[in-house]
Design an enzyme around this catalytic site. Sequence first.
Site, PDB file in Angstrom:
ATOM      1  N   LEU A 442       4.189  57.955  27.645  1.00  0.00           N
ATOM      2  CA  LEU A 442       3.343  56.830  27.661  1.00  0.00           C
ATOM      3  C   LEU A 442       4.499  55.558  28.660  1.00  0.00           C
ATOM      4  O   LEU A 442       5.203  54.751  27.855  1.00  0.00           O
ATOM      5  CB  LEU A 442       3.124  56.182  26.380  1.00  0.00           C
ATOM      6  N   GLU A 444       3.986  53.696  32.381  1.00  0.00           N
ATOM      7  CA  GLU A 444       3.472  53.699  33.825  1.00  0.00           C
ATOM      8  C   GLU A 444       4.436  53.956  34.922  1.00  0.00           C
ATOM      9  O   GLU A 444       4.233  54.339  35.914  1.00  0.00           O
ATOM     10  CB  GLU A 444       2.668  52.508  33.839  1.00  0.00           C
ATOM     11  N   GLN A 466      -4.392  54.465  32.865  1.00  0.00           N
ATOM     12  CA  GLN A 466      -5.609  54.602  31.821  1.00  0.00           C
ATOM     13  C   GLN A 466      -6.549  53.510  32.061  1.00  0.00           C
ATOM     14  O   GLN A 466      -7.621  53.475  32.021  1.00  0.00           O
ATOM     15  CB  GLN A 466      -4.978  54.296  30.514  1.00  0.00           C
ATOM     16  N   PRO A 473       3.095  47.867  34.502  1.00  0.00           N
ATOM     17  CA  PRO A 473       4.509  48.226  34.176  1.00  0.00           C
ATOM     18  C   PRO A 473       5.198  49.169  35.229  1.00  0.00           C
ATOM     19  O   PRO A 473       6.290  49.402  35.491  1.00  0.00           O
ATOM     20  CB  PRO A 473       4.619  48.987  32.834  1.00  0.00           C
ATOM     21  N   HIS A 513      -8.939  45.493  29.603  1.00  0.00           N
ATOM     22  CA  HIS A 513      -9.425  46.640  29.905  1.00  0.00           C
ATOM     23  C   HIS A 513     -10.321  46.371  31.215  1.00  0.00           C
ATOM     24  O   HIS A 513     -11.129  47.519  31.469  1.00  0.00           O
ATOM     25  CB  HIS A 513     -10.384  47.347  28.985  1.00  0.00           C
TER      26      HIS A 513
END
Length: 709
Positions: A442, A444, A466, A473, A513
Amino acid sequence: MPVESKGKRRAPATPRVTPAPDFDWRSIVYHALVSRALDDTEESTNRNRGHVPKEHLVLYQFSARGHDVPQVILGSLLNHPHDGIGAYYRSRPILLSVGLTIEDALASPLGRTGGFSDGRDIGVVCNLPGNGRPTVLPMSGDVGSQYTPTAGWAQAITYHRDTLGDANYAGAIAVALGGDGSVATNGFWSALTMATTLRLPMLFYIEDNDLGISVRGKMQTPGGNIARNLASFGNLLVRDGNGSDPHESATLLGECVRHVRAGNGPALVRLTVPRLSSHSGPDNQKGYRTDDEIAADWQRDPLPNLRSYLVPARLSEKEWTELEAEVERDVTRGLEGARARPAPSPEGIHRHVYHDAEAPTEAAGGLPQPLLDQLDGTTVADEEGEVLRFADAVRRTLRSELQANTRVLVFGEDVGVKGGVHLVTEGLQKAFGSDRVFDTSLSEEGIIGRAVGMALTGLMPVAEIQFRKYADPAAEQLNNCGTMRWRTANRFCAPIVVRMPGGFGKDVGDPWHSLSAEVLWVHAIGWQVAVPSNAADAVGLLRSAMRSRNPTIFFEHRSLLMTSDGSARYPGDNYVIPFGSARVLREGSDLTLISWGAMVHRCVDAASATDVSVELIDLRTVAPWDRECVLQSVQKTGRCLIVHEDTLTAGFGAEIAATLARESFWHLDAPVERLCVEDVPMPYHPVLLNAVLPSADTIRERIEHLARV
Ligand SMILES: Cc1ncc(C[n+]2csc(CCOP(=O)(O)OP(=O)(O)O)c2C)c(N)n1
């Protein structure tokens, strides 16, 4: 040759031990002496020296003095044609030992033509295409950014060797060099996680001078010793030693390189080294280092130690003196050659932002041209294809490209076993195996840095972020990937595809999101940016991106993934759409309506609900964008409304409006209008969400208002 440091040198102190066998000590001495001579030359001709003629000024300078001897020892161990070196601004000695010429080494700090960047980048930010020797990956100015691309190179070694069955990669390794300050960066930890969880053939070499400009090592890792702190880290051989001692350096570096080459997984070696100069040309060390501390560091200079270690055991006094004379001759000649090179011409400054088919040589990195030639697509869509949802169409495209091209890899968080949180990659791992379609840790920065390193070895990585917001990041790696071709003057490129879902969801939004902000990568240099509004365009643009020599950001709008809005006929397994070609969805004469992504569908509804004759353009890609199509339409209609989901201020609509103001001023019958999300983050509750998003009704109202102006 000016040798400023000579007066400060001390008598050799290393106890006499027999020099380690299997090292080319003569070559090590030569390169260490060259490195010193280059530092001396530059330190006496930088901006702080008033007497230097302007044309001989080194504009920005970093010395490697003190780091040099162990670096060239390490360089002497890197002799595999597929070894990759991820380095930083104090790494010139290792470049010299793997093939950097003295003339290039000096021409680049002078900003002259040729060399690593043709005068575009500071001289210490180097690179070196392999051509049968190790490759030095394009460095960046950002501390710590070297680590994840190097881990990507290491993973690519295993892919070439094990998946593609290329025996030439057997025994190759990746080596990342970094200072003690760099061990506090995200990149370091991300790469360490990748290398250890995947047992990659990667060596971390930490050159610990206890200074990050002025900040001490204890601020970077508790106690100031990263090797001690990592002693119990899983899957990692850790070694710690004194870089001022050539015997210890050679022993530890040799052991670690052998360990990694033999396929035993990663290693980290920390060597303490003195920083015998200021941090860089402009730094004078005042306020953070006392004269006593500086004098104490000179007692640790590895160069006299190298001499006492080798003379007379391996080299006679005469041979050492002859080597010094040879270096002086070579550096003088190199300096003459560098100074004789012309300054770079501003004429070429716009070249190499993107792939340039006219360039005399192709940059290293990306798919090989013969393979790209085989993969020529068609712009003619299959009209009989079955209707697919956006997500299914993307999956089918990934599947067909994975099938057609064994250099394609698909990866990201949850992409493998689960098939992605949006299920776009569902079933692909089962079909193609976990070396081609896989989950990542995990990070980026790790996902994008890994993709960059892989692309540099000639693979086509397709990385998933995602959600759009979680590319934050990875900003450093994304920016550096985009500028790579330009700043290396077309020596390197890293064409990768970054898929990311973004935008509002079906009846739901939130600040994490639902971000779109595609304009960020239009502003970042070197990227292609696709924002398809339907499954058929997604297929054509994704396939184009996966066969491109430029990196691509590929948006998958959340509200289109599984809905009828995003669905379309599958246009075929070889269908491509060139970037920069808009689609006119509806012809009209009163007003031009421009949009992209999910807003296109609201524009379609708005245009159908009004009597105003609307010409609707779906841009499809915002970098590059189809200026001709837009200009032609607005010159016909005289009115223009731009609708986008990204926020208003400095959104991409502003760029279109500015272009129209300049290019179509005399054709305009009304001001160019923009209808976008006002400058707030995406809200959560549907009532709030609908209050900020342009709706078909608000678009229609704005069309009708603008038509009356
Ligand atoms: C991401 C980033 N932050 C800050 C800087 C400014 N900077 C340049 S060098 C440096 C110190 C790095 O120290 P270290 O990693 O120990 O390497 P050394 O210079 O000692 O060899 C800093 C803070 C930078 N280049 N990049």
